[in-house]
Scaffold this active site. Structure first.
Site, short mmCIF file in Angstrom:
data_model
loop_
_atom_site.label_atom_id
_atom_site.label_comp_id
_atom_site.label_asym_id
_atom_site.label_seq_id
_atom_site.Cartn_x
_atom_site.Cartn_y
_atom_site.Cartn_z
N LYS A 1 0.78 -1.12 -0.02
CA LYS A 1 -0.04 -0.21 -0.08
C LYS A 1 0.83 1.14 0.01
O LYS A 1 1.54 1.57 1.08
CB LYS A 1 -0.78 0.00 1.25
N GLU B 1 10.31 1.62 10.13
CA GLU B 1 10.99 2.67 9.68
C GLU B 1 10.64 3.81 9.82
O GLU B 1 9.80 4.39 9.06
CB GLU B 1 11.50 2.57 8.20
N CYS C 1 13.84 11.02 5.91
CA CYS C 1 14.03 10.63 7.38
C CYS C 1 15.44 10.99 7.95
O CYS C 1 15.82 11.03 9.07
CB CYS C 1 13.46 9.42 7.38
P1 NAD Z 1 2.80 8.75 7.22
O1 NAD Z 1 3.04 8.00 8.50
O2 NAD Z 1 1.67 9.77 7.38
O3 NAD Z 1 2.04 7.92 6.10
C1 NAD Z 1 2.90 6.63 5.71
C2 NAD Z 1 2.05 5.42 5.02
O4 NAD Z 1 0.95 5.16 6.31
C3 NAD Z 1 1.09 5.97 3.94
O5 NAD Z 1 0.81 5.19 2.99
C4 NAD Z 1 -0.41 6.25 4.74
O6 NAD Z 1 -1.21 6.44 3.87
C5 NAD Z 1 -0.21 5.02 5.74
N1 NAD Z 1 -1.12 5.29 6.98
C6 NAD Z 1 -1.69 6.44 7.41
N2 NAD Z 1 -2.47 6.21 8.53
C7 NAD Z 1 -2.54 4.90 8.60
C8 NAD Z 1 -3.16 3.91 9.43
N3 NAD Z 1 -4.03 4.57 10.31
N4 NAD Z 1 -3.21 2.78 9.44
C9 NAD Z 1 -2.36 2.06 8.41
N5 NAD Z 1 -1.72 2.95 7.47
C10 NAD Z 1 -1.60 4.29 7.43
O7 NAD Z 1 3.82 9.34 6.48
P2 NAD Z 1 4.29 10.20 5.33
O8 NAD Z 1 3.62 11.73 5.57
O9 NAD Z 1 3.94 9.58 4.04
O10 NAD Z 1 5.90 10.31 5.17
C11 NAD Z 1 6.57 10.91 6.22
C12 NAD Z 1 7.13 10.23 7.23
O11 NAD Z 1 8.04 9.00 6.75
C13 NAD Z 1 8.28 11.26 8.02
O12 NAD Z 1 8.02 11.06 9.48
C14 NAD Z 1 9.39 10.43 7.86
O13 NAD Z 1 10.37 10.44 8.60
C15 NAD Z 1 9.03 9.14 7.78
N6 NAD Z 1 10.12 8.05 7.01
C16 NAD Z 1 10.81 7.34 7.55
C17 NAD Z 1 11.82 6.61 6.92
C18 NAD Z 1 12.66 5.42 7.33
O14 NAD Z 1 13.42 4.76 6.70
N7 NAD Z 1 12.99 5.76 8.93
C19 NAD Z 1 11.84 6.99 5.46
C20 NAD Z 1 11.10 7.93 4.85
C21 NAD Z 1 10.05 8.70 5.53
#
Ligand code: NAD
Length: 471
Positions: free
Chosen positions: A169, A244, A278
């Site tokens: 997803k 992550e 990130c």
């Molecule tokens: P997000 O957490 O808002 O969303 C990530 C994914 O989770 C999306 O596909 C979203 O639709 C899904 N999601 C949202 N609510 C959910 C729920 N209740 N249940 C299941 N899935 C759900 O993150 P974002 O805004 O898309 O990305 C930015 C964030 O990602 C930042 O915090 C960044 O640090 C983090 N990130 C971490 C890494 C790493 O490798 N550690 C890499 C890239 C980004």
């Protein structure tokens, strides 16, 4: 107008059961460029059923068969490299520089997984027992928008190496990128049902993946907030979970470092992916005695950095992915001013001539205190905090004084000294004297930056379940 109106389930591009339609908006112009029809719970369950069926045979494939699939995948991804880069630039405004690097990393990551698979021991002798490492099952993969296909390729090549099947997803803001990568997986000739892609919202498709009892493991990349929701939901069916999550990475410049060389590199580490990374080094720790010199070099560097059209090869900072993300970053700039940090360059408002898109000025706050919100919270935009320290112990205390622990950077003329400092940092990865990626080294977070590791042997083991046979 583009129309993304198919999802990829059981080896076919099919019309989703879901009917919700979202606009696709360009971050450069804020104009509508297309529409996506989102999948729903029914689509997710169909994908899980396909993956569960495919697991019966895919889990029994040999090492050689999986290597052959990965080699075919690498060749297809390589043949679509330009499309993969271009769609990152177009869809979320990833800069050409960054997007091209991500595409190259995808190829390197597949190659690394092929190498790991060639030598990996799926049967080991431990004590007087045999330990068999068998694929964990159907994996649910939930991905953010900020390097979507990079994460998908890493996770899926590991799943394939392990003999797992998967339902992916991606973010609803990455549907155009997903279309290209789904075509790559389709053309790699994997058996039907092994890999499935369902576009949809987090609280619909993501929530179904989290609770579905036929999913054995979730591999999530995204925010710490959502990671916690997923981990809590996943425990009901005792899914394995790798998370992550976010970061607020320290970058320590030691007092022996050449500032003219290291400060510009440190700024690039902070503005990685326009600050939407990130692993971005967003807290720059510098010796108190050198603060003025650092400020001067940093300001001069940013004055020469191009903020603008992500298609241009020399653009360092592109637009924020969405209006919402733009507002979030602007809000943090206001918070920094209210908290009393010194604005060195940048600040509120759009850069001149870029008023139509979600562009933020490349911004640096200096003389920041580590307890300020701008130093503790993930901003996810081109905002760097320069924090002065007194001595090495003070630098270490500041670096570790965060709830995160994903990444860190150290710059020093003395590599041994840098290594000594690195050993004290609470971070899953530490880069010394530069920015680098190693497709075989583990990646993941200490503390609230996550659970588990990706890449290489450490990453592969997360997709395997050890079974000991005694006697
Ligand atoms: P997000 O957490 O808002 O969303 C990530 C994914 O989770 C999306 O596909 C979203 O639709 C899904 N999601 C949202 N609510 C959910 C729920 N209740 N249940 C299941 N899935 C759900 O993150 P974002 O805004 O898309 O990305 C930015 C964030 O990602 C930042 O915090 C960044 O640090 C983090 N990130 C971490 C890494 C790493 O490798 N550690 C890499 C890239 C980004």
């Amino acid at each position: 107008m583009k129309a993304i109106n198919k999802i990829y389930v059981n080896g076919e591009f099919v019309t989703p059961n879901g009917t919700e339609v979202l606009d696709i908006i360009s971050p450069v112009t804020n104009q509508k460029t297309g529409e996506v029809t989102l999948g729903d719970e029914v689509d997710t369950r169909n994908a899980v059923t396909a993956a569960k069926e495919a697991f019966k045979t895919f889990s029994k494939t040999t090492r050689e068969e999986r290597i052959a699939y990965l080699e075919k995948l690498r060749s297809v991804v390589s043949s679509r490299a330009k499309d993969l880069t271009d769609i990152m630039v177009e869809e979320y405004g990833g800069t050409f520089q960054f997007s091209a690097m991500v595409t190259q990393n995808m190829l390197n990551d597949i190659s690394a997984m092929i190498d790991i698979l060639k030598d990996f021991d799926f049967e080991q002798t431990v004590g007087s027992s045999k330990v068999y490492l068998q694929p964990v099952g159907v994996v649910g993969i939930i991905i953010p928008w900020n390097m979507s296909n990079g994460f998908i390729v890493t996770k899926l090549s590991t799943a394939i190496a392990a003999g797992c099947t998967a339902v992916v997803k991606p973010s609803e803001m990455s549907v155009q990128q997903t279309q290209v990568i789904a075509e790559c997986f389709h053309n790699a000739g994997l058996p039907k049902g092994v890999i499935n892609f369902v576009n949809g919202l987090g609280d619909v498709v993501g929530a179904e993946i989290t609770r579905n009892p036929d999913i054995s493991k979730i591999a999530f990349t995204g925010s710490t907030t959502v990671g916690k929701i997923i981990a809590k939901g996943a425990v009901d069916s005792m899914k394995r979970v790798t998370l992550e999550l976010g970061g607020k990475s320290p970058n320590i410049i030691l007092d022996d470092a050449n500032l003219k060389e290291t400060v510009p590199t440190a700024i690039f580490a902070a503005y990685l992916n326009s600050g939407q990374a990130c692993a971005a080094g967003t807290r720059l720790l510098v010796p108190e005695s050198k603060l003025e010199e650092v400020n001067e070099i940093a300001k001069a560097t940013v004055q020469n950095i191009k903020v603008g059209d992500p298609k241009d090869a020399d653009t360092v900072v592109g637009p924020m992915v969405s209006k919402k993300q733009y507002e979030r970053v602007e809000n943090y700039i206001r918070i920094g001013l209210q908290e009393g940090a010194t604005l060195l360059i940048g600040g509120e408002g759009k850069p001149h001539g870029l008023e139509d898109g979600n562009f933020v000025k490349a911004t640096i706050f200096t003389n920041v205190k580590n307890n300020m919100r701008i130093a503790q919270e993930e901003i996810f935009g081109p905002v760097l905090c320069i924090i002065p320290y007194k001595n090495d112990d003070d630098a270490m205390a500041i670096a570790n004084d965060t709830t995160y622990g994903l990444h860190a950077y150290i710059f020093s003329a003395d590599k041994e000294r840098a290594y000594r400092m690195a050993s004290q940092l609470d971070a899953g990865r530490v880069c010394i004297n530069g920015l680098s990626h190693d497709s075989k080294a583990p990646f993941g977070g200490f503390k609230q930056s996550g659970i588990g590791r990706e890449y290489g042997v450490f990453g592969l083991e997360e997709y395997l379940e050890p079974k000991a046979i005694l006697g």
